[in-house]
Design an enzyme around this catalytic site. Structure first.
Site, PDB file in Angstrom:
ATOM      1  N   GLY A 250      45.129  49.726  41.079  1.00 39.16           N
ATOM      2  CA  GLY A 250      45.371  49.350  42.465  1.00 39.16           C
ATOM      3  C   GLY A 250      45.419  47.850  42.665  1.00 39.16           C
ATOM      4  O   GLY A 250      46.454  47.286  42.970  1.00 39.16           O
ATOM      5  N   ILE A 474      40.448  54.475  40.946  1.00 38.65           N
ATOM      6  CA  ILE A 474      41.565  53.597  40.565  1.00 38.65           C
ATOM      7  C   ILE A 474      41.382  53.056  39.147  1.00 38.65           C
ATOM      8  O   ILE A 474      42.022  52.082  38.761  1.00 38.65           O
ATOM      9  CB  ILE A 474      41.735  52.439  41.569  1.00 38.65           C
ATOM     10  CG1 ILE A 474      40.481  51.576  41.650  1.00 38.65           C
ATOM     11  CG2 ILE A 474      42.108  52.959  42.932  1.00 38.65           C
ATOM     12  CD1 ILE A 474      40.669  50.336  42.517  1.00 38.65           C
ATOM     13  N   THR A 642      31.459  50.398  32.111  1.00 37.81           N
ATOM     14  CA  THR A 642      32.525  50.216  33.087  1.00 37.81           C
ATOM     15  C   THR A 642      32.456  48.846  33.750  1.00 37.81           C
ATOM     16  O   THR A 642      33.483  48.253  34.087  1.00 37.81           O
ATOM     17  CB  THR A 642      32.491  51.314  34.159  1.00 37.81           C
ATOM     18  OG1 THR A 642      31.225  51.303  34.826  1.00 37.81           O
ATOM     19  CG2 THR A 642      32.715  52.687  33.540  1.00 37.81           C
ATOM     20  N   GLU A 712      36.115  42.110  41.270  1.00 38.66           N
ATOM     21  CA  GLU A 712      37.006  40.980  41.521  1.00 38.66           C
ATOM     22  C   GLU A 712      36.474  39.639  41.045  1.00 38.66           C
ATOM     23  O   GLU A 712      37.250  38.705  40.844  1.00 38.66           O
ATOM     24  CB  GLU A 712      37.329  40.918  43.021  1.00 38.66           C
ATOM     25  CG  GLU A 712      38.089  42.151  43.470  1.00 38.66           C
ATOM     26  CD  GLU A 712      38.383  42.157  44.955  1.00 38.66           C
ATOM     27  OE1 GLU A 712      39.474  41.715  45.327  1.00 38.66           O
ATOM     28  OE2 GLU A 712      37.522  42.610  45.722  1.00 38.66           O
TER      29      GLU A 712
END
Length: 745
Positions: A250, A474, A642, A712
């Site tokens: 995404g 995503i 992750t 991010e």
């Protein structure tokens, strides 16, 4: 009946949070079992393809569809002359929050950008639809268009801010302080447009059954998309179901509603058939927003001791879509005595930009951290020492406390692990054979976001747990981390927890945006598990009845206090129950109140230190990233595997931003001239070295589980670290991204 625990030597409950757990969706994805938006079968399924405008501004005066309609198996060709109308956007509807553009597709003859969809061909096969679309002939009346960002920059207007996203700030008189500073740098940076290139291009499968709509869509915002479609097509929200169990990437591009989704739904209504519209890679470039270009000025003034007396950061970007918070990090990173921050916008006749991983901070930190590095060269000071000398104890602009900030620790650990002391501080002096070697650092920074999330947790008498929330997968392991959290809170094996996600029939989940999905859902999962344990304790007999959840330990499939306790199976069987369920409803009123309250008390953000080593060929200007280390303060880490993958992925995108990525827009026509992965260069395996990632794993006490977000922050500071390493290797400061060969020769 109670279960007696061993008094001494009893093993502690297995904890899942923090472990490197394999993603629960891994087997489905690697075996092909996972279904994406373009893979759900329906009887009588038709396929759609878009026809794109070839001018930047003007009107459609004629559309010749005769040749397209003559193609065998074409069902219909929809244009502004025959398409059913969609309802206009409403500011009162939350669905308008995710509008990609304000264009009312196929309801107007007006063209707003080169590539705008102006017709849709529906056929029995995707091949026939694409072929017929190529046969549609359009005549235009062109109007003057503004497509040149550099030429429009003088016409920029101040960006409007709000309580959450500030676009301007002042502290003292930064311009006067800059003029008086003994040491200063004043630099102008540019960054180009970037396009989204998720591994799964956007796709939609739309099915109408009367006034009920089912949509399979690659979306990062299921709940908002449902509201948007109900608004645009005039049906009750309860009649719309959005299904998105898997999303192939995404990064912000799938957060908004774009033409492909709306026109697939429109075509399905017009033809009475299920319709699938899968965008080509080129169509993604023409219909899905990307990152705005920017120009930035960063001016820094300092005393000869390196303490900042002035920090000026201004930017110009494109308007439309979601404005980039380019100066965001400059609000919070450095203890400058005087600060001046401004953001401005220009409007162009191009597809509106949108969010792209760390919108604002990613390109803003390139300029800020490059300027700080250049100031270190002017001072003859180590760039880490300069940063630490200006590391604030409280927020530089507001004086608020940081809820969590461990940049000093991140830099100290990173410098030790990276071997920073071995760096020769002189430019161009380190070599590996014929290659020039450079080492650079930069600070990573991304604010923390928490959104409303509704969750239900169901505990069965057999010890199984089902967590239900409209989350988005995503590629980040959304189901896995929430299962880890629930397993720990209820003291059950991880394999006993199932997470249902990706469906608007589930309780509303948060957007997958702003690095906020995990923490937002986690807060609600924790609250639901707490409520569920209270229900179980109310059903239990001695010694548990009357206890509060914080007084008992959830472990071994039950609740225990002291040396004894009971399993869930025992408690529910005795109560004649086959399950208990608890729900938490997240609402926007509470969210806004909490955001305002917390905003008055703290500044929250994930941060980190990026360390980069490059090799530069002195003859060709070729740049190779040879080593990378990132050390991050992201609060507590739920899944070590992750989280590391997310941080590495951000760094990879940052390397792409630094060295290769740019969308080339013809300033005369507004056409994207490199709309494919053959010409828009994203990093491949050969471009990326081993990336070492470390995180401090220290919880933020003001957030659920101490989480700050990891999705991010990894891209922020990354491009600057590359540029700073190139500066060290070559002595050249590159101010314009990407750092291509011509800028070093």
């Amino acid at each position: 009946m109670s279960t007696k625990l061993a008094e001494a030597g009893q093993a502690e409950a297995v904890r899942h949070v923090g472990r490197p757990v394999d993603r629960s969706d891994g087997p489905a994805k690697t075996t092909g079992e996972a279904k994406f938006a373009a893979e759900f079968p329906y009887p009588d399924l038709a396929h759609a393809a878009l026809v794109h405008a070839t001018i930047a501004r003007g009107r459609v005066t004629a559309v010749d569809t005769e040749a397209a309609r003559a193609v065998r198996s074409v069902i219909d060709v929809l244009t502004h002359e025959n398409a059913p109308a969609m309802r206009p956007l409403s500011r009162l509807n939350l669905g308008s929050f995710i509008k990609g553009t304000t264009v009312n597709y196929l309801a107007t003859d007006e063209v707003h950008w080169n590539g705008q969809p102006i017709a849709v061909v529906v056929a029995e096969t995707p091949e026939a639809a694409r072929h017929a679309a190529s046969l549609v002939r359009v005549t235009y009346e062109e109007s003057p268009a503004a497509c040149d960002f550099a030429a429009a920059e003088p016409d920029a207007v101040p960006q409007k801010g709000n309580a959450i996203m500030r676009s301007a700030a002042d502290k003292g008189d930064a311009h006067a302080a800059l003029a008086d500073a003994p040491v200063k740098v004043d630099l102008r940076f540019t960054t180009p447009p970037h396009n989204h290139n998720a591994i799964e291009p956007h796709a939609t499968t739309a099915v109408w059954q009367g006034d009920r709509l089912t949509v399979h869509d690659a979306t990062q915002s299921i709940a908002f998309l449902r509201k948007h479609l109900a608004m645009r097509f005039g049906v009750p929200e309860r009649n719309v179901r959005v299904i998105a169990p898997y999303i192939g990437g995404g990064f912000g591009g799938k957060g908004m509603v774009w033409a492909g989704t709306l026109l697939a739904v429109l075509a399905a209504r017009a033809t009475g058939r299920p319709v699938r519209l899968a965008l080509t890679r080129e169509a993604v470039y023409h219909t899905v927003g990307g990152r705005t270009p920017s120009t930035q000025r960063v001016a820094l003034g300092a005393g000869r001791d390196g303490r900042l007396t002035a920090l000026i950061h201004t930017s110009v970007a494109r308007s439309g879509g979601m404005p980039e918070q380019i100066t965001s990090a400059s609000h919070h990173l450095y203890a400058a005595q005087n600060i001046h921050l401004r953001q401005s916008l220009v409007r162009l006749d191009l597809l509106p930009p949108t969010a792209m991983r760390a919108p604002g901070e990613s390109i803003g930190t390139f300029a800020l951290e490059s300027a700080v590095d250049e100031l270190a060269w002017e001072l003859g000071m180590d760039p880490i020492e300069l940063r630490m000398r200006n590391e604030p104890d409280r927020d530089p602009l507001t004086g608020k406390a940081f809820s969590h900030r461990m940049l000093r620790e991140a830099y100290a650990l990173g410098a030790e692990r990276f071997g920073w002391r071995e760096r020769d501080p002189r430019p161009g002096r380190m070599r590996d054979g014929r290659w020039l070697v450079g080492m650079g650092v930069a600070t990573a920074y991304h604010p923390t976001l928490r959104m409303p999330a509704s969750v239900t947790v169901r505990l069965g008498a057999d010890g199984t747990v089902v967590v239900r929330c409209g989350l988005h997968e995503i590629g980040v392991g959304a189901a896995t981390v929430q299962a880890q959290i629930a397993a720990d809170e209820l003291g059950v094996p991880l394999e006993s927890v199932r997470v249902e996600l990706g469906d608007s029939d589930l309780p509303n989940g948060p957007m997958a945006a702003g690095s906020g999905q995990t923490v937002s859902a986690a807060g609600s999962v924790l609250a639901a598990c707490d409520k569920l344990k209270r229900q179980v304790l109310a059903l239990a007999g001695p010694p548990l009845r009357g206890r509060r959840p914080e007084e008992v330990e959830a472990r071994d499939g039950g609740l225990f206090h002291g040396g004894s306790g009971r399993t869930y199976a025992e408690i529910l069987a005795a109560a004649g129950r086959d399950h208990v369920e608890a729900a938490v409803k997240g609402g926007w009123t509470g969210f806004l109140a909490r955001t305002a309250r917390d905003g008055r008390r703290w500044v929250r953000a994930a941060s980190g230190a990026q360390f980069c080593e490059v090799r530069v060929d002195p003859d060709t200007g070729e740049v190779r990233v040879s080593r990378w280390l990132g050390v991050f303060d992201v609060g507590r880490v739920v899944n070590a595997k992750t989280a590391a993958g997310q941080l590495r992925g951000g760094i990879v995108m940052g390397i792409g931003m630094a060295l290769s990525e740019q969308a080339l827009v013809d300033p005369r026509t507004g056409r994207v001239v490199n709309p494919s992965l053959a010409e828009y260069h994203v990093p491949v395996h050969a471009d990326i070295p081993r990336i070492d990632v470390h995180y401090l794993d220290d919880p933020d006490p003001t957030m659920p589980l101490g989480l700050l977000g990891v999705g991010e922050v990894g891209i922020t500071g990354a491009a600057a670290a590359v540029a700073n390493a190139v500066r060290h290797a070559t002595g050249r400061r590159v101010l314009d991204l990407p750092i291509t060969l011509d800028k070093l020769l």
